[in-house]
Scaffold this motif. Structure first.
Motif, mmCIF file in Angstrom:
data_model
loop_
_atom_site.group_PDB
_atom_site.id
_atom_site.type_symbol
_atom_site.label_atom_id
_atom_site.label_comp_id
_atom_site.label_asym_id
_atom_site.label_seq_id
_atom_site.Cartn_x
_atom_site.Cartn_y
_atom_site.Cartn_z
ATOM 1 N N VAL A 1 0.821 -1.214 0.000
ATOM 2 C CA VAL A 1 0.000 0.000 0.000
ATOM 3 C C VAL A 1 0.855 1.264 0.000
ATOM 4 N N THR A 2 2.116 1.149 0.393
ATOM 5 C CA THR A 2 2.995 2.322 0.329
ATOM 6 C C THR A 2 3.677 2.453 -1.029
ATOM 7 N N ALA A 3 3.627 1.393 -1.854
ATOM 8 C CA ALA A 3 4.292 1.424 -3.160
ATOM 9 C C ALA A 3 3.321 1.524 -4.329
ATOM 10 N N TYR A 4 2.066 1.094 -4.135
ATOM 11 C CA TYR A 4 1.111 1.021 -5.232
ATOM 12 C C TYR A 4 -0.130 1.846 -4.907
ATOM 13 N N ALA A 5 -0.755 2.352 -5.955
ATOM 14 C CA ALA A 5 -2.005 3.087 -5.789
ATOM 15 C C ALA A 5 -3.116 2.137 -5.349
ATOM 16 N N PRO A 6 -4.128 2.648 -4.643
ATOM 17 C CA PRO A 6 -5.216 1.775 -4.170
ATOM 18 C C PRO A 6 -5.956 1.058 -5.292
ATOM 19 N N ASP A 7 -5.981 1.646 -6.498
ATOM 20 C CA ASP A 7 -6.697 0.994 -7.591
ATOM 21 C C ASP A 7 -5.801 0.062 -8.398
ATOM 22 N N ASP A 8 -4.521 -0.049 -8.045
ATOM 23 C CA ASP A 8 -3.650 -1.043 -8.647
ATOM 24 C C ASP A 8 -3.976 -2.404 -8.021
ATOM 25 N N GLY A 9 -3.783 -3.473 -8.791
ATOM 26 C CA GLY A 9 -4.121 -4.798 -8.272
ATOM 27 C C GLY A 9 -3.395 -5.148 -6.994
ATOM 28 N N LEU A 10 -2.101 -4.871 -6.939
ATOM 29 C CA LEU A 10 -1.338 -5.202 -5.731
ATOM 30 C C LEU A 10 -1.662 -4.250 -4.589
ATOM 31 N N GLY A 11 -1.878 -2.982 -4.903
ATOM 32 C CA GLY A 11 -2.292 -2.049 -3.857
ATOM 33 C C GLY A 11 -3.618 -2.464 -3.238
ATOM 34 N N ALA A 12 -4.561 -2.901 -4.098
ATOM 35 C CA ALA A 12 -5.862 -3.353 -3.596
ATOM 36 C C ALA A 12 -5.718 -4.598 -2.736
ATOM 37 N N ALA A 13 -4.814 -5.508 -3.114
ATOM 38 C CA ALA A 13 -4.587 -6.716 -2.316
ATOM 39 C C ALA A 13 -4.070 -6.344 -0.928
ATOM 40 N N GLY A 14 -3.169 -5.375 -0.872
ATOM 41 C CA GLY A 14 -2.656 -4.931 0.418
ATOM 42 C C GLY A 14 -3.747 -4.341 1.287
ATOM 43 N N HIS A 15 -4.610 -3.518 0.694
ATOM 44 C CA HIS A 15 -5.691 -2.899 1.462
ATOM 45 C C HIS A 15 -6.694 -3.931 1.942
ATOM 46 N N ARG A 16 -6.987 -4.960 1.125
ATOM 47 C CA ARG A 16 -7.913 -6.009 1.565
ATOM 48 C C ARG A 16 -7.371 -6.732 2.794
ATOM 49 N N LEU A 17 -6.079 -7.028 2.782
ATOM 50 C CA LEU A 17 -5.470 -7.715 3.925
ATOM 51 C C LEU A 17 -5.551 -6.853 5.167
ATOM 52 N N LEU A 18 -5.224 -5.594 5.031
ATOM 53 C CA LEU A 18 -5.192 -4.710 6.203
ATOM 54 C C LEU A 18 -6.585 -4.409 6.742
ATOM 55 N N SER A 19 -7.603 -4.574 5.906
ATOM 56 C CA SER A 19 -8.971 -4.320 6.375
ATOM 57 C C SER A 19 -9.667 -5.579 6.850
ATOM 58 N N SER A 20 -8.995 -6.754 6.714
ATOM 59 C CA SER A 20 -9.645 -8.014 7.078
ATOM 60 C C SER A 20 -9.574 -8.266 8.587
#
Length: 315
Positions: A296-315
């Motif tokens: 999430v610090t390297a990719y935008a939230p709408d990037d696939g990997l950025g979104a994966a990071g945000h899903r993990l942190l919100s789970s």
């Protein structure tokens, strides 16, 4: 090597030249793998690369029996050793003589700082359809369990994978601050990290690890295509604590059920011990949190990997 994983907006500077002249020279110096006949290749070297990542450039060079070929070329000095390590492990896995739950890159030949491989068509798991995530994650759980349970060849050590969690504490603290998460997510991330640090460290034998099984390194066949998903980019392969691989796995589907799917297949000594297992689960969630923060610090939230990071942190 295949469907290229997503990359951060700014790549590290390349200190090895990767241009058409170097590609042509490397193709002329290729040494085939056992059983591969390079004379059957139809050479069509492209003028430009197909993709570029942190460590390597993928350059189309032709086809073999209808399969597109790319030359995977190191673009940084530090990535030179990774290609050799990758080939060593892929040879070992193919030599096991068993049906693996996921596909592997097919190495055809090597040259200095380059590997010739078949291109794998598909979509990386970070941008595949949400309805497919559970199935892909389950296959990855079985794949990692199989890899971890087998023999571990002598490969170079990765300084940031398979290592004790405490060695990543500084990076965790830095990225937690940079991520600027909402209070509840910040507290959850800190709690998972603290629980991992408090858990018993890995004391088993050093298992063979993929090193970086995040969603960008899994290629899923296009809708309607046949065949399993493929686990690519073995340059970070190493030996050590399986928790770091399981952390990358949880980025696909943040779920304890996925960890239990891994346990159902794994056969390394100690997997049935509840204390060992509970500690592994805690360390795995800590690793997943550490990796999610880096995404999430390297990719935008709408990037696939950025979104994966945000899903993990919100789970």
């Amino acid at each position: 090597m295949t469907g290229m994983p997503s990359v951060a907006p700014v790549l590290p500077a390349a200190d090895l030249p990767v241009d058409l002249r170097r590609i042509e020279l490397l193709c002329a110096r290729l040494r085939p793998e056992e059983g591969v006949e390079l004379e059957h290749i139809v050479w069509r070297i492209a003028k430009l690369p197909r993709a570029e990542g942190w460590d390597n450039v993928l350059w189309p060079v032709g086809s073999l029996r209808g399969r597109e070929l790319v030359l995977r070329v190191a673009r940084r000095e530090v990535s030179r050793a990774l290609l050799g390590r990758e080939v060593t492990v892929l040879r070992r896995l193919r030599g096991l003589g068993i049906q693996l739950p996921m596909g592997l890159p097919t190495v055809l030949a090597m040259a200095e700082d380059a590997v010739l491989v078949e291109w794998i068509d598909g979509t990386s798991a970070d941008v595949t359809e949400p309805r497919m995530r559970a199935g892909v994650a389950g296959a990855l759980a079985r794949m990692l369990a199989t890899i971890h349970s087998g023999p571990a060849p002598e490969v170079g050590r990765n300084p940031v994978r398979g290592v004790p969690l405490i060695t990543r504490a500084e990076a965790f603290a830095r990225d937690l601050e940079l991520a600027d998460l909402p209070p509840a997510r910040h507290e959850r991330a800190q709690a998972r990290w603290s629980a991992g640090l408090a858990a018993a460290p890995w004391r088993g034998r050093e298992l063979l690890l993929h090193g970086d099984p995040h969603p960008g390194n899994v290629v899923v066949p296009e809708s309607g295509a046949r065949g399993p998903a493929a686990l690519i980019d073995w340059g970070d392969t190493t030996r050590g604590d399986p928790a770091s691989d399981l952390g990358g796995m949880l980025l696909h589907l943040p779920s304890d059920a996925l960890l239990h799917a891994y346990r159902d297949t794994a056969a390394w000594t100690g997997i049935d011990d509840e204390e060992i297992w509970d500690a592994l689960v805690a360390r795995s969630w800590a690793w997943a949190t550490r990796m999610a923060l880096s995404l999430v610090t390297a990719y935008a939230p709408d990037d696939g990997l950025g979104a994966a990071g945000h899903r993990l942190l919100s789970s």
